[in-house]
Design a protein around this motif. Structure first.
Motif, PDB file in Angstrom:
ATOM      1  N   MET A  20       0.849  -1.201   0.000  1.00  0.00           N
ATOM      2  CA  MET A  20       0.000   0.000   0.000  1.00  0.00           C
ATOM      3  C   MET A  20       0.873   1.236   0.000  1.00  0.00           C
ATOM      4  O   MET A  20       1.704   1.420   0.891  1.00  0.00           O
ATOM      5  CB  MET A  20      -0.933   0.014   1.215  1.00  0.00           C
TER       6      MET A  20
ATOM      7  N   LEU B  39      -7.418   4.744  -4.568  1.00  0.00           N
ATOM      8  CA  LEU B  39      -8.138   3.986  -3.546  1.00  0.00           C
ATOM      9  C   LEU B  39      -8.528   2.604  -4.051  1.00  0.00           C
ATOM     10  O   LEU B  39      -8.424   1.606  -3.317  1.00  0.00           O
ATOM     11  CB  LEU B  39      -9.386   4.752  -3.118  1.00  0.00           C
ATOM     12  N   ALA B  40      -8.958   2.525  -5.314  1.00  0.00           N
ATOM     13  CA  ALA B  40      -9.364   1.243  -5.883  1.00  0.00           C
ATOM     14  C   ALA B  40      -8.202   0.264  -5.940  1.00  0.00           C
ATOM     15  O   ALA B  40      -8.396  -0.953  -5.886  1.00  0.00           O
ATOM     16  CB  ALA B  40      -9.937   1.454  -7.283  1.00  0.00           C
ATOM     17  N   LEU B  41      -6.984   0.800  -6.024  1.00  0.00           N
ATOM     18  CA  LEU B  41      -5.788  -0.041  -6.043  1.00  0.00           C
ATOM     19  C   LEU B  41      -5.289  -0.373  -4.636  1.00  0.00           C
ATOM     20  O   LEU B  41      -4.272  -1.044  -4.488  1.00  0.00           O
ATOM     21  CB  LEU B  41      -4.680   0.649  -6.841  1.00  0.00           C
ATOM     22  N   GLY B  42      -6.007   0.113  -3.622  1.00  0.00           N
ATOM     23  CA  GLY B  42      -5.664  -0.226  -2.248  1.00  0.00           C
ATOM     24  C   GLY B  42      -4.690   0.698  -1.570  1.00  0.00           C
ATOM     25  O   GLY B  42      -4.137   0.361  -0.515  1.00  0.00           O
ATOM     26  N   HIS B  43      -4.461   1.883  -2.138  1.00  0.00           N
ATOM     27  CA  HIS B  43      -3.489   2.799  -1.567  1.00  0.00           C
ATOM     28  C   HIS B  43      -4.125   3.721  -0.521  1.00  0.00           C
ATOM     29  O   HIS B  43      -5.338   3.916  -0.492  1.00  0.00           O
ATOM     30  CB  HIS B  43      -2.850   3.642  -2.674  1.00  0.00           C
ATOM     31  N   ASP B  44      -3.288   4.273   0.316  1.00  0.00           N
ATOM     32  CA  ASP B  44      -3.706   5.256   1.312  1.00  0.00           C
ATOM     33  C   ASP B  44      -3.678   6.629   0.646  1.00  0.00           C
ATOM     34  O   ASP B  44      -2.639   7.053   0.125  1.00  0.00           O
ATOM     35  CB  ASP B  44      -2.750   5.220   2.508  1.00  0.00           C
TER      36      ASP B  44
ATOM     37  N   GLY C 164     -13.288   7.025   1.526  1.00  0.00           N
ATOM     38  CA  GLY C 164     -12.060   6.335   1.880  1.00  0.00           C
ATOM     39  C   GLY C 164     -10.834   7.221   1.865  1.00  0.00           C
ATOM     40  O   GLY C 164      -9.796   6.870   2.436  1.00  0.00           O
TER      41      GLY C 164
END
Length: 341
Positions: free
Chosen positions: A1, A22-27, A42
């Motif tokens: 992340m 966000l869709a890629l799971g990043h902060d 998110g």
């Protein structure tokens, strides 16, 4: 992340960048005034005005960001950002514009084409947009010793487009499919039109930025004839009615403007000095991973957005009001000035 900071994030492209990250799971953290809308669910919003010299002190405490994406148009905002954050970020992506170029009459010109003079002041007036973006680019490249991704975007289109320039056409064809009337188009079928879908651009800014892509890139897709773009818009909108064509001289006499603004036919360019405004080389960006969705998908998103706004709404940013358009068509027919399809 990864930790990603979007300087913006509440407007159209900024929100798309944040949503993709966000869709890629990043902060994701967005620093913005928050006046253009909400950040995607998110994301963390730090509500600050970038003219405030303490704006960046309000960010969450961390040693560095994996990626900073800046969408600013004001040189002062960019200069402040790089002064505060250039040494605290692994990668930097700045969204510039093809409006930085000094000439727009050279089809296929690449990133080496001459630029406008950079704006010296911190604040660019609307008519200094290109000069301001040049100054922004220079500030980023100087602070990052050249290690930054500069994305000179072309015409950004798709769902959420606030300009009405691209969405006007599927919206108007859809409206005409309902009312049974004709649609007025410029008789300039071979003119080049070039765009970048907001979905494609957002995806590329995140992935290329995090991968360490640097350098200046024209963030554009392949150019296509205006006739192909309009035919696609009509097909997506389910329009099979009459198309009325008029040449540039006739439209000028009818006080129909080119490209954008009130009483215009969007995307149409009649000025020879601007004939390549939507015809630049995008090979560098394509080589760095920028891909384009099918035009039909982009048109479908544009039409869905137009329907959300209301296809019969008053047109002030770009396009003709429907009643005005039908009056122009009637006048052309009475004078025998329309061009058979």
């Amino acid at each position: 992340m990864a930790s990603i900071l979007v300087l913006g994030g509440t407007s159209w492209l900024g929100g798309a960048v944040a949503a993709r990250a966000l869709a890629l799971g990043h902060d994701v953290t967005c620093l913005a005034r928050g006046e253009s809308g909400q950040v995607p669910r998110g994301a963390r919003l730090v509500r600050m005005d970038r003219t405030d010299p303490t704006a960046y002190a309000a960010l969450p405490a961390r040693d560095s960001w994996d990626l900073v994406v800046d969408l600013a148009r004001q040189p002062g905002h960019v200069r402040g950002a790089v002064a505060a954050l250039a040494g605290r970020s692994a990668h930097w992506a700045f969204v510039s514009s093809c409006s930085v170029y000094a000439r727009h009459d050279e089809p296929g010109a690449d990133e080496s084409a001459a630029l406008l003079p950079a704006l010296v002041s911190d604040e660019a007036a609307p008519e200094q947009y290109g000069e301001g973006k040049v100054a922004c680019e220079q500030a980023v490249l100087a602070a990052r010793a050249g290690a930054a991704l500069i994305a000179r975007s072309g015409l950004i289109v798709g769902g959420g487009d606030p300009s009405d320039r691209f969405g006007y056409w599927p919206g108007r064809f859809a409206q005409a499919a309902q009312d049974g009337g004709a649609v007025l188009v410029p008789n300039h079928p071979d003119q080049s039109v070039q765009w970048v879908d907001v979905v494609d651009l957002a995806r590329w800014l995140v992935t290329a930025g995090l991968s360490g892509t640097t350098g200046v890139h024209n963030a554009v897709g392949s150019a296509a004839p205006l006739e192909h773009v309009l035919d696609t818009a009509a097909r997506v909108a389910g329009f099979s009615g009459e198309v009325v064509r008029a040449d540039a001289e006739t439209l000028g006499r009818m006080q129909v403007q080119e490209f954008m603004g009130p009483r215009s036919l969007p995307l149409w360019l009649r000025d020879p000095e601007w004939r390549a405004f939507m015809d630049r080389s995008g090979s560098a960006a394509a080589g760095a991973g920028l891909t384009s969705r099918p035009l039909e998908d982009t048109m479908a998103d544009s039409l869905a957005w137009e329907r959300t706004l209301g296809t019969a709404r008053k047109r002030s940013k770009a396009g003709l009001d429907r009643g005005d358009e039908l009056a122009v068509i009637e006048s052309l027919a009475a004078q025998g000035l329309s061009i058979p399809d």
